[in-house]
Enzyme design. Structure first.
Site, PDB file in Angstrom:
ATOM      1  N   HIS A 122      11.378  26.165  10.145  1.00 12.65           N
ATOM      2  CA  HIS A 122      10.240  26.645  10.933  1.00 12.65           C
ATOM      3  C   HIS A 122       9.811  25.485  11.839  1.00 12.65           C
ATOM      4  CE1 HIS A 122       5.992  27.780  11.604  1.00 12.65           C
ATOM      5  NE2 HIS A 122       6.299  28.996  11.192  1.00 12.65           N
ATOM      6  N   GLN A 202       7.851  29.687   1.998  1.00 12.51           N
ATOM      7  CA  GLN A 202       8.392  31.038   1.735  1.00 12.51           C
ATOM      8  C   GLN A 202       8.990  31.133   0.328  1.00 12.51           C
ATOM      9  OE1 GLN A 202       7.926  33.569   3.648  1.00 12.51           O
ATOM     10  NE2 GLN A 202       7.304  32.583   5.545  1.00 12.51           N
ATOM     11  N   LYS A 225       0.104  32.793   2.281  1.00 10.73           N
ATOM     12  CA  LYS A 225       1.369  33.509   2.073  1.00 10.73           C
ATOM     13  C   LYS A 225       1.550  33.846   0.601  1.00 10.73           C
ATOM     14  CE  LYS A 225       3.621  31.072   5.890  1.00 10.73           C
ATOM     15  NZ  LYS A 225       3.775  32.099   6.917  1.00 10.73           N
ATOM     16  N   CYS A 363       8.902  31.510  15.002  1.00 10.40           N
ATOM     17  CA  CYS A 363       8.689  30.045  15.011  1.00 10.40           C
ATOM     18  C   CYS A 363       9.917  29.319  14.494  1.00 10.40           C
ATOM     19  CB  CYS A 363       7.464  29.647  14.183  1.00 10.40           C
ATOM     20  SG  CYS A 363       5.949  30.311  14.818  1.00 10.40           S
TER      21      CYS A 363
HETATM   22  N1  PLP Z   1       7.169  26.911   7.028  1.00  6.50           N
HETATM   23  C1  PLP Z   1       7.654  28.148   6.872  1.00  6.50           C
HETATM   24  C2  PLP Z   1       9.011  28.348   6.260  1.00  6.50           C
HETATM   25  C3  PLP Z   1       6.891  29.241   7.286  1.00  6.50           C
HETATM   26  O1  PLP Z   1       7.386  30.479   7.148  1.00  6.50           O
HETATM   27  C4  PLP Z   1       5.624  29.009   7.864  1.00  6.50           C
HETATM   28  C5  PLP Z   1       4.816  30.138   8.359  1.00  6.50           C
HETATM   29  O2  PLP Z   1       5.299  31.171   8.706  1.00  6.50           O
HETATM   30  C6  PLP Z   1       5.163  27.707   7.978  1.00  6.50           C
HETATM   31  C7  PLP Z   1       5.972  26.678   7.546  1.00  6.50           C
HETATM   32  C8  PLP Z   1       3.829  27.384   8.561  1.00  6.50           C
HETATM   33  O3  PLP Z   1       2.826  27.770   7.682  1.00  6.50           O
HETATM   34  P1  PLP Z   1       1.283  27.695   8.086  1.00  6.50           P
HETATM   35  O4  PLP Z   1       1.150  28.425   9.389  1.00  6.50           O
HETATM   36  O5  PLP Z   1       0.588  28.363   6.960  1.00  6.50           O
HETATM   37  O6  PLP Z   1       0.920  26.254   8.202  1.00  6.50           O
END
Ligand code: PLP
Length: 406
Positions: A122, A202, A225, A363
Site C-alpha cells: 500500500h 489487512q 479495519k 492505493c
Molecule cells: N496498509 C494496508 C495494507 C492497507 O490496506 C491500508 C488501508 O487500506 C493501509 C496500510 C493504510 O491504513 P490507514 O489508512 O488506516 O492508515
C-alpha cells in the site's frame, strides 16, 4: 462454528436499505463496519467519566486512564506482544509506518544503505520509506511479486546484501489478498542482521497474529479495519528496538523532564505518544478487540475462506473475468476486472444494486503497474458477510456483463 446472524445483529448498519435494496457491504478491506459494543464503549467514556488521561489527579481522569490502558493490555494480548510497553497507539497504520520510518531512519539508516520494499505494498508502506531514504541518502530496492501475486524467498535472498537495513512488507496484500510468509521473511532478514517492518493492516482481523512467533521487529495495524473506531492505530515494536530509536514527535506526555537546557524523554510506550490521543477511540478499540477475541480465528478464517472460494469460483464461471492475485495462501479479498468494462462503471452499477465494493488503484499503484491496468473492482469479505450476499454480488456482476459488455 460462527453464528453469523448473531454477529450481524451486533452491526445494526448492515440492516440498511440502499436505493431500496438490502445493503451488501463488501468493502471491509477499506473500513469495516463498527460493532455496537464499540459505540457503547465510546459513549460510556464520553458520557460517564471523561477526563484527559495520565495527567490529572481526579476521579474522572483516573477512570478514563484505566480504560485507555486496559485497551493497551488487550492489544498486547491480541497480538501476543512480549509486553504492554511494546504497544504504541497512533492514528492508524499510516502514522505507524511514518513513525517507524522516521525514528528507525534517524537511528539506523545512513548514506548508501538500502531498504527493501515489496512491490505489493500500500502507498503508506512505500512513501514513508522513500522519504526516509531521501533524507538519509539511502536507496529503495523493489521486491517484485510473481504472476500469482506471491513474494518469493529466493528473490529476497538475492536482494539482501551488506547495505540492507530493513525490509518493509505487508502481512496480507490489500489488492491481491496474498498472505505473505512473514516468519520465513524475518528468518532470512535476521540471518543478515536486517530489521523487518510488517504492515498488518489487512491481516489482524482475518488471521491469528503472534508477533513473537512471526519474529516481526515492527508490526502496524488500524482499528477501523477491525470493527473499531477510525483514528486509532497501533505500532508494535520489539522493546530493544523502540528503546534504541528516538521519538517521532515532541510534546506533552512523551517527556520525562523539560528545561531550556535540555529535555529527557519518557519511558516506553509514552516516549512515542506525544499529545492527547484519541481517548474515546482507544476505548472503543478495546471493545472491538474484545468482540474479535470472542470468535476463534480458525472459525473466522474458515468462514471468510468459504466466501472467498465461492466468489472466486462463481466469478470465474461468468467468463471474461481476470482475477488479480491467485495464490492458494489468500485472505478474503478478490480484485478483478471484466473484459470491456471499466472498474468504475462496474462499481457504480453495483452500488445502484445495493452492493458496496471498492474500485480504483486501492492505493497500490505499483500493483496496477505490474499488471498494466488502471484499476480493479475489489470485493472484500468480513466476519459478518454471508453466502447469500456473495450470491447477490455474483448475480449483479452477471447483470452488469449483460448491460455493459461489448
Ligand atoms: N496498509 C494496508 C495494507 C492497507 O490496506 C491500508 C488501508 O487500506 C493501509 C496500510 C493504510 O491504513 P490507514 O489508512 O488506516 O492508515
Amino acid at each position: 462454528m460462527i453464528d453469523i446472524q448473531k454477529i450481524r445483529n451486533q452491526f445494526p448498519v448492515l440492516k440498511q436499505q440502499v436505493y431500496g435494496k438490502p445493503l451488501v457491504y463488501l468493502d471491509s478491506a477499506a473500513s469495516t463496519q463498527k460493532n455496537i459494543d464499540v459505540l457503547l464503549a465510546e459513549r460510556q467514556v464520553t458520557l460517564d467519566f471523561y477526563g484527559n488521561i495520565h495527567r490529572a489527579a481526579h476521579f474522572m481522569a483516573d477512570k478514563t486512564t484505566q480504560v485507555f490502558e486496559a485497551s493497551r493490555d488487550l492489544t498486547a494480548q491480541f497480538i501476543h506482544a512480549g509486553s504492554r510497553e511494546e504497544i504504541i497507539f497512533t492514528k492508524g497504520t499510516t502514522e505507524s509506518v511514518n513513525l517507524a520510518a522516521f525514528s528507525f531512519g534517524e537511528a539506523f539508516i545512513r548514506e548508501g544503505d538500502e531498504i527493501i520494499v515489496s512491490e505489493m505494498e500500500h502507498h503508506s508502506n512505500i512513501v514513508p520509506w522513500q522519504m526516509t531514504a531521501q533524507r538519509k541518502g539511502a536507496r529503495i530496492v523493489r521486491w517484485d511479486f510473481n504472476e500469482k501475486g506471491e513474494l518469493e524467498l529466493p528473490e529476497l535472498k538475492r536482494l539482501i546484501n551488506s547495505r540492507t537495513r530493513l525490509i518493509a512488507v505487508c502481512h496480507v496484500s490489500n489488492v491481491l489478498g496474498t498472505i505473505n510468509p512473514v516468519k520465513e521473511i524475518a528468518g532470512l532478514a535476521h540471518a543478515s542482521g536486517v530489521t523487518v517492518f510488517v504492515d498488518g493492516a489487512q491481516a489482524v482481523q482475518h488471521i491469528a497474529v503472534d508477533v513473537q512467533e512471526l519474529d516481526a521487529d515492527f508490526y502496524a495495524f488500524s482499528s477501523h479495519k477491525m470493527y473499531g473506531p477510525n483514528g486509532v492505530g497501533v505500532l508494535y515494536g520489539k522493546r530493544e528496538l523502540l528503546d534504541a530509536i528516538p521519538p517521532y514527535q515532541g510534546g506533552g506526555e512523551m517527556i520525562s523532564e523539560v528545561s531550556f537546557s535540555g529535555t529527557t524523554y519518557n519511558e516506553l510506550p509514552y516516549k512515542f505518544e506525544a499529545g492527547t490521543p484519541h481517548i474515546t477511540g482507544v476505548a472503543g478499540f478495546g471493545a472491538a478487540l474484545a468482540f474479535l477475541s470472542k470468535t476463534r480465528f480458525a472459525d473466522i478464517e474458515k468462514h471468510e475462506k468459504m466466501l472467498l472460494e465461492m466468489a472466486t469460483e462463481e466469478l470465474s464461471k461468468i467468463g471474461g473475468v481476470t482475477i488479480y492475485g491467485t495464490s492458494p495462501r489468500k485472505s478474503g479479498v478478490i480484485s478483478f476486472n471484466m473484459k470491456g468494462i471499466h472498474p468504475y462503471d462496474a462499481g457504480m452499477l453495483l452500488d445502484k444494486m445495493g452492493i458496496a465494493v471498492r474500485t480504483g488503484h486501492h492505493c497500490a499503484d505499483p500493483v496496477m503497474e505490474h499488471f498494466g491496468i488502471p484499476g480493479t473492482v475489489r470485493a472484500s469479505f468480513a466476519i459478518y458477510n454471508t453466502p447469500e450476499e456473495v450470491d447477490r454480488f455474483i448475480a449483479a456482476m452477471k447483470k452488469i456483463k449483460e448491460i455493459l459488455a461489448v
